[in-house]
Design a protein around this motif. Structure first.
Motif, PDB file in Angstrom:
ATOM      1  N   ARG A   1       0.808  -1.270  -0.009  1.00 47.27           N
ATOM      2  CA  ARG A   1      -0.075   0.112  -0.055  1.00 47.27           C
ATOM      3  C   ARG A   1       1.061   1.190   0.119  1.00 47.27           C
ATOM      4  O   ARG A   1       0.551   2.289  -0.638  1.00 47.27           O
ATOM      5  N   PHE A   2       2.095   1.355   0.574  1.00 51.67           N
ATOM      6  CA  PHE A   2       2.838   2.431   0.935  1.00 51.67           C
ATOM      7  C   PHE A   2       3.449   2.718  -0.499  1.00 51.67           C
ATOM      8  O   PHE A   2       3.499   4.028  -0.907  1.00 51.67           O
ATOM      9  N   SER A   3       3.914   1.576  -1.126  1.00 56.09           N
ATOM     10  CA  SER A   3       4.514   1.747  -2.336  1.00 56.09           C
ATOM     11  C   SER A   3       3.589   2.164  -3.527  1.00 56.09           C
ATOM     12  O   SER A   3       3.890   2.995  -4.630  1.00 56.09           O
ATOM     13  N   GLU A   4       2.526   1.637  -3.453  1.00 57.54           N
ATOM     14  CA  GLU A   4       1.128   1.973  -4.287  1.00 57.54           C
ATOM     15  C   GLU A   4       1.024   3.468  -4.328  1.00 57.54           C
ATOM     16  O   GLU A   4       0.639   4.190  -5.525  1.00 57.54           O
ATOM     17  N   ASN A   5       0.960   4.036  -3.001  1.00 58.59           N
ATOM     18  CA  ASN A   5       0.593   5.215  -2.753  1.00 58.59           C
ATOM     19  C   ASN A   5       1.858   6.351  -3.566  1.00 58.59           C
ATOM     20  O   ASN A   5       1.374   7.186  -4.022  1.00 58.59           O
ATOM     21  N   PHE A   6       2.862   5.892  -3.549  1.00 58.63           N
ATOM     22  CA  PHE A   6       3.971   6.689  -4.292  1.00 58.63           C
ATOM     23  C   PHE A   6       3.650   6.621  -5.801  1.00 58.63           C
ATOM     24  O   PHE A   6       3.687   7.528  -6.519  1.00 58.63           O
ATOM     25  N   ILE A   7       3.302   5.416  -6.318  1.00 63.03           N
ATOM     26  CA  ILE A   7       2.882   5.340  -7.647  1.00 63.03           C
ATOM     27  C   ILE A   7       1.707   6.118  -8.048  1.00 63.03           C
ATOM     28  O   ILE A   7       1.694   7.119  -9.013  1.00 63.03           O
ATOM     29  N   LYS A   8       0.594   6.267  -6.982  1.00 69.58           N
ATOM     30  CA  LYS A   8      -0.268   7.167  -7.446  1.00 69.58           C
ATOM     31  C   LYS A   8       0.105   8.736  -7.446  1.00 69.58           C
ATOM     32  O   LYS A   8      -0.440   9.543  -8.169  1.00 69.58           O
ATOM     33  N   SER A   9       0.895   8.865  -6.445  1.00 74.03           N
ATOM     34  CA  SER A   9       1.452  10.326  -6.459  1.00 74.03           C
ATOM     35  C   SER A   9       2.141  10.693  -7.772  1.00 74.03           C
ATOM     36  O   SER A   9       2.213  12.360  -8.138  1.00 74.03           O
ATOM     37  N   THR A  10       2.503  10.069  -8.836  1.00 79.79           N
ATOM     38  CA  THR A  10       2.995  10.159  -9.791  1.00 79.79           C
ATOM     39  C   THR A  10       2.015  10.281 -11.182  1.00 79.79           C
ATOM     40  O   THR A  10       2.509  10.642 -12.301  1.00 79.79           O
ATOM     41  N   ILE A  11       0.722  10.068 -10.998  1.00 78.08           N
ATOM     42  CA  ILE A  11      -0.277  10.013 -11.849  1.00 78.08           C
ATOM     43  C   ILE A  11      -1.068  11.232 -12.245  1.00 78.08           C
ATOM     44  O   ILE A  11      -1.256  11.888 -11.186  1.00 78.08           O
ATOM     45  N   GLN A  12      -1.016  11.817 -13.130  1.00 76.91           N
ATOM     46  CA  GLN A  12      -1.464  12.975 -13.589  1.00 76.91           C
ATOM     47  C   GLN A  12      -3.193  12.852 -13.628  1.00 76.91           C
ATOM     48  O   GLN A  12      -3.567  11.803 -13.889  1.00 76.91           O
ATOM     49  N   ASP A  13      -4.087  13.932 -13.639  1.00 73.62           N
ATOM     50  CA  ASP A  13      -5.405  13.665 -13.847  1.00 73.62           C
ATOM     51  C   ASP A  13      -5.705  13.394 -14.995  1.00 73.62           C
ATOM     52  O   ASP A  13      -5.240  13.400 -16.137  1.00 73.62           O
ATOM     53  N   GLY A  14      -6.560  12.358 -15.303  1.00 79.08           N
ATOM     54  CA  GLY A  14      -6.808  11.704 -16.350  1.00 79.08           C
ATOM     55  C   GLY A  14      -6.420  10.473 -17.057  1.00 79.08           C
ATOM     56  O   GLY A  14      -6.684   9.875 -18.043  1.00 79.08           O
TER      57      GLY A  14
END
Length: 301
Positions: free
Chosen positions: A248-261
Motif C-alpha cells: 500500500r505504501f509503494s502503491e501510494n507512491f505510484i499514485k503520486s506520479t499519476i496526472q489527472d485523467g
C-alpha cells in the motif's frame, strides 16, 4: 485483526493524544501540558481499538525541542522517553518513514505544496532554535535542519526500548540476499544483485530494529506501466500485515506520479499459491483467454 482502527491526523481540534495549538511560552509549560494529554489518552483508551497517530510521538517533539527551543539531542531524547514510558502499557508500535535523501524528498513536494508552504516552513526552521544557533538561512538552511533532525531522530529511536519499524528506500544487495535466502529463493551472483538494486526504478525496504524484513523493487516508466520486480517478506514476518503495508505504501507512491485523467497499469508475476494475497490487494488474475499467455525467455552466458 478483528479490532476497530481509529486513525487521527495531527492538528485536529479534538485529537485524543495531542493539542492543536503549540503556542506555549516556554518548554516546561509545553512539556507538562503534553505529558498530561498523553496520560489522559492512555487512561481513557479503549483496549478493543487500535489507534493510529502520525507525527505526534517523534516529529512534533523534535520540532519543538530542537527547532523551536534549540535543545540538545539528549534533552529531546529524555522528553520523548517520558512519552514512551507513558504509552508503554499500550504496547505501541512505531513506524518511521525514513528519507535518506532529504533534499530530494522536499524537492519532490515543492510543486504540490507551493511557495507559501515553503516560506512558512523555512522561516520556522531557520529563525529560531537550532537554525538560529547555527546561523542557517534560506532553503539550504532548512534542508540542513531536516538532515540534522533525521540523524537525531534515528539515534533516539535506537535508544528507546520500543517495537519500531522503519520504511526507507536504501536497501542494499546484502539485505536483499538475506531476504532471498529466508524464503528459499536461489541467489544470483553478487554483482547481479547489486545491479538489480541500483537500477530498479524505485525500491522500498521495511526494517525491524535495524534488520530488513521486507522489500519491494519496481520497474516503471512513470507514464503507463509499473512492474513489480521483487516482493519479499522475511519468512519470520509473514502473516503480520507487513506485506500489505509495504505494498500500500509503494502503491501510494505510484499514485503520486499519476496526472489527472491518466490510467496506469501495474503488472506482476505471482508466486504459486500467492494469487489470493494479490487479489486482496486489488489485482485481477489474468488468464490466457483474457490477454494471451504470459511469456518468458531466460538468457545465460
Amino acid at each position: 485483526r478483528g479490532k476497530q482502527v481509529v486513525c487521527v491526523d495531527e492538528g485536529v481540534a479534538e485529537h485524543p493524544a495531542d493539542i492543536a495549538d503549540y503556542d506555549f511560552p516556554d518548554f516546561e509549560t509545553e512539556r507538562t501540558r503534553i505529558l498530561e494529554k498523553w496520560r489522559s489518552f492512555v487512561n481513557g483508551a479503549d483496549e478493543d481499538v487500535i489507534y493510529v497517530f502520525n507525527c505526534i510521538f517523534l516529529q512534533n517533539p523534535m520540532c519543538e525541542t530542537m527547532m523551536r527551543f534549540g535543545m540538545e539531542e539528549e534533552a529531546s531524547a529524555n522528553y520523548i522517553a517520558e512519552i514512551a514510558e507513558i504509552i508503554k502499557p499500550m504496547s505501541p508500535v512505531i513506524v518511521y518513514i525514513d528519507q535518506p535523501n532529504v533534499r530530494s524528498a522536499i524537492d519532490g513536494v515543492l510543486a504540490e505544496r507551493g511557495d507559501g508552504w515553503l516560506k512558512a516552513v523555512t522561516e520556522y526552521h531557520v529563525s529560531q532554535g537550532y537554525g538560529k544557533q547555527n546561523r542557517l538561512s534560506g532553503y539550504d538552511g532548512y534542508i540542513k535542519c531536516l538532515e540534522e533532525r533525521r540523524i537525531r531522530e534515528r539515534n533516539i529511536l535506537c535508544s528507546l526500548n520500543m517495537d519500531c519499524y522503519t520504511i526507507s528506500q536504501d536497501i542494499t544487495a546484502d539485505e536483499l540476499a538475506e531476504l532471498f535466502s529466508s524464503v528459499g529463493w536461489s541467489l544470483p551472483a553478487r554483482e547481479q544483485m547489486e545491479l538489480a538494486v541500483n537500477n530498479s526504478t524505485k525500491s522500498f525496504v521495511v526494517r525491524h530494529k535495524g534488520n530488513a524484513v521486507a522489500a519491494i523493487n519496481w520497474l516503471g516508466d512513470y507514464g503507463m506501466h509499473w512492474f513489480m520486480k521483487d516482493f519479499i517478506i522475511h519468512k519470520d514476518y509473514q502473516g503480520q500485515m507487513i506485506g500489505t503495508f509495504l505494498y500500500r505504501f509503494s502503491e501510494n507512491f505510484i499514485k503520486s506520479t499519476i496526472q489527472d485523467g491518466w490510467k496506469v497499469c501495474i503488472d506482476l508475476r505471482s508466486s504459486k499459491g500467492k494469487e489470493k494475497f494479490y487479489n486482496q490487494l486489488g489485482f485481477k488474475t489474468m488468464t490466457a483467454d483474457d490477454s494471451g499467455s504470459g511469456m518468458e525467455k531466460m538468457l545465460e552466458r
